[in-house]
Design an enzyme around this catalytic site. Sequence first.
Site, PDB file in Angstrom:
ATOM      1  N   GLU A 110       0.720  -1.255  -0.017  1.00 34.54           N
ATOM      2  CA  GLU A 110       0.044  -0.085   0.154  1.00 34.54           C
ATOM      3  C   GLU A 110       0.904   1.225  -0.048  1.00 34.54           C
ATOM      4  O   GLU A 110       1.763   1.267   0.876  1.00 34.54           O
ATOM      5  CB  GLU A 110      -0.944   0.146   1.230  1.00 34.54           C
ATOM      6  CG  GLU A 110      -1.748   1.192   1.296  1.00 34.54           C
ATOM      7  CD  GLU A 110      -2.577   1.589   2.641  1.00 34.54           C
ATOM      8  OE1 GLU A 110      -2.199   0.932   3.740  1.00 34.54           O
ATOM      9  OE2 GLU A 110      -3.496   2.366   2.436  1.00 34.54           O
TER      10      GLU A 110
ATOM     11  N   ARG B  58       5.890 -12.615   9.260  1.00 32.77           N
ATOM     12  CA  ARG B  58       6.720 -11.164   8.993  1.00 32.77           C
ATOM     13  C   ARG B  58       7.886 -11.530   9.761  1.00 32.77           C
ATOM     14  O   ARG B  58       8.175 -12.139  10.999  1.00 32.77           O
ATOM     15  CB  ARG B  58       5.804 -10.145   9.269  1.00 32.77           C
ATOM     16  CG  ARG B  58       5.409 -10.085  10.924  1.00 32.77           C
ATOM     17  CD  ARG B  58       4.433  -8.888  11.289  1.00 32.77           C
ATOM     18  NE  ARG B  58       4.707  -7.742  10.256  1.00 32.77           N
ATOM     19  CZ  ARG B  58       3.638  -7.028   9.622  1.00 32.77           C
ATOM     20  NH1 ARG B  58       2.454  -7.248  10.012  1.00 32.77           N
ATOM     21  NH2 ARG B  58       3.744  -5.954   8.769  1.00 32.77           N
TER      22      ARG B  58
ATOM     23  N   LYS C 170       5.197  -0.263  11.026  1.00 33.42           N
ATOM     24  CA  LYS C 170       4.933   1.171  10.190  1.00 33.42           C
ATOM     25  C   LYS C 170       4.804   2.357  11.302  1.00 33.42           C
ATOM     26  O   LYS C 170       5.377   3.519  11.335  1.00 33.42           O
ATOM     27  CB  LYS C 170       3.919   1.316   9.280  1.00 33.42           C
ATOM     28  CG  LYS C 170       4.146   1.948   7.992  1.00 33.42           C
ATOM     29  CD  LYS C 170       3.096   1.621   6.816  1.00 33.42           C
ATOM     30  CE  LYS C 170       3.483   0.743   5.905  1.00 33.42           C
ATOM     31  NZ  LYS C 170       2.481   0.451   4.892  1.00 33.42           N
TER      32      LYS C 170
END
Length: 563
Positions: free
Chosen positions: A37, A263, A273
Amino acid sequence: MTSTDQSPSANFIRYIIIDDLQAHKYDRQIMTRFPPEPNGYLHIGHAKSICLNFGLAAEFAGVCNLRFDDTNPSRENIEYVESIQEDVRWLGFDWENRLHYASDYFEQIYDYAVQLIQKGKAYVCSLSADEIRQYRGTLTEPGKDSPCRNRTVEENMDLFTRMRNGEFPDGAHVLRAKIDMASSNVVMRDPAIYRIRRASHHRTGDKWCIYPMYDFAHCLSDSIEGITHSICTLEFENNRALYDWVLDALGVACHPQQIEFARLNLTYAVLSKRKMIELVENGYVNGWSDPRMPSISGIRRRGYPPEAIRNFCERIGVAKRDSTVDMALLEHCVRENLNESTPRVMAVLNPLRIVIDNYPEDQVEWLEAPYHPDNQQMGSRNLPFSRVLYIEADDFMEDPPKKFYRLAPGREVRLRYAFYIKCERMIKDEQTGEIQELHCTYDPETRGGGAPDGRKVKATLHWVSADHAIGAEVRLYDHLFTRPDPDGAKDGTDFKTFINPDSLKKLTACRLEPELANAAPGSRYQFERLGYFCVDTVDSCETALVFNRTVTLKDEWAKIQKK
RNA sequence: UGGGGCGUCGUCAAGCGGUAAGACACAGGAUUUUGGUUCCUGCAUUCGGAGGUUCGAAUCCUCCCGCCCCAGCCA
C-alpha cells in the site's frame, strides 16, 4: 543478482509450488505479486516479502508483479509509490512491464460488486459505522442481521448506483457482502466491501467517491492479474475465508491460492510502520533514510549492499511461526559481502600524533599498499610516509593490561605496509595528564613491514601521514535501541524509552589517507582494523567528506575488554 | 470464554514413522603485515508437557499448557 547469493533453502511455500507444478495445476507459468500500500516507506520486513515473491517467481520460471494496493486515497500518496519503486529496484528486482495498481481495476471491481448485488450476495447497509460495530457482536457472541439485509436487488442496485454517483455523504451507506452474521470468524459477518469516501485519489483523481475495501479489491486484483500464489503475512489468515468467498461467489476463472507466512522481526529494532513513523515525526531520528532506521532507504544510506539483504532474506527462511531474527545475522551477511567486495584503506578516527625522531625532517617516501589482501585484482595504491604521523588513540596505552599488545612505552609494533616503530617517550599535558604526542624511532630495515632479522611484533597498526592526510567527518552508528526487544517490556514501558543515546556519534577530526579525496558518494571501503564505511549520499561533498560506518569489523579485543 | 494459527539448540530453521541438517551466536585452537579473513573443533540422548498407538514417534492419536491474530466504513 550475483553469484554470492545464497542457494535456496527448503520452506513450505516452495514445497506447495513444487507440488502444484508436479500436479500440473496451472497451464501457464506461476505468478506472484508484491502488493504494497503506498502509504509509507518500505523496510527490511518488506524486503523479506519482496525477495520471497520475486525469488520464487524467478526460481520456478514464473513472474512477479509489482502492484500498488491503492484503495484508500485518504492515506496514500505518490511520494510513496515512487520511493517503493526505487527501493524494490535497488534490492535488485525487475517487474518489467508488470507495474499495476488496484486503482486500474476500479471499474472491473465495481462491476463485480454489481454482480454480487444481482446474485443477492451483497446489499447496501445504511447503519452508521457505530451501529455496524454494535450489530457485529463480539468474539464470543454472534452478531445480528442489519435491518437493511433484506433489501431487494432493485433497491440495492439503485442505492449502489447512487452511491457511485455521489448522491450521499460519506458514511451514509456501505456495500456489504451478505455472508453470515453468526459466523465464528468475525471477518465473515457481512463485511463492508465498498465505502463512500470523498477523497482525491493520487491516480484516479475525483473520478470516484466510493472505494473498494481491501478484502474485496485484493482478491479480485489477484484474480484479474492471473496470480497463482498470493503470498501474504500471518495476520491475513482470518481473511482467507473471505478471499475465497468473494472469488467463489463471483465464480471467477482465476482463483489464486492465498498462503500466509510470518513477518520478520529483528532484535534491537522496531519494524512496525506506526512505530517507525513515531520515530521520524518526533525527531528521534533524522527522517526515513536515517542510517539507523531499518527502512530500505536507511540501510541503503548506511551502506548495506542489496546482495547482503537478499542473502539475509534467504538465510532467515520462511515459516509460520512468529520469530525474531538476531540483528547479528544481518550484520554477518553485510560483513560477508563487504569483506570480499570492498577495498581496504586507512583512516584514523581519533588521531594521536606521533613523531618519528630518526626519520629525516623533509623526507617523504611512497609505500605500496594493496587494496585487498586476498585479491590482487583490486590493485594497490601508494601511501605517503613521513616524519609526523597519526595513529589511533586507542592503539596506545601508557600502562597496558596483559592482553593489550598494541603500542606502549618501549614497545615495538608495525605500521601497516610501512615500518616497525618503537615508542621511546610520550609528551603529556602537564595540567590534565593527557597524552599529547608520542616520540618514536623507526627501523629503516623493516620497510614494507617485514623484518629481515625475522623478529616478530605483536601488533600492526593503521596510520596516516600528518601532512598528507585529508580531513573528514565520520559517523559511527550503533543499534537504535538498547534492548533486543524494545517493545517487549513486561510492564508496558514505551519502546522509545529504550532508544540508545549513543546510537550516533559524529567524529569530526578524522584523518584519512589522501586517496580518499576522490571517494564518490555511496562508495564503500573497509577502514582497516575499524570497519566498513561508505561516503554519505546526502551530507558529503568534495570539500567536506562525510563517511557512515556501515558495520564494525568483528573485534576480539573489544570482547576481551568487556570481560 | 468463539474462531484461526503456531510451539525443534541462546536466535533463525530443516525434518513429514526408521532413530535430531544447516546458519548466526557462543567457546576453544591453527594460520595471519587488519585482535579482520580463512581453517579446524565443540555446542539439542532430545523436539512445549503428559499419556497412548507402533518393533520403532519430533513426525500418528488423546488430553493439557503457552504464545500470536481477528470485533476499522485500515491494509
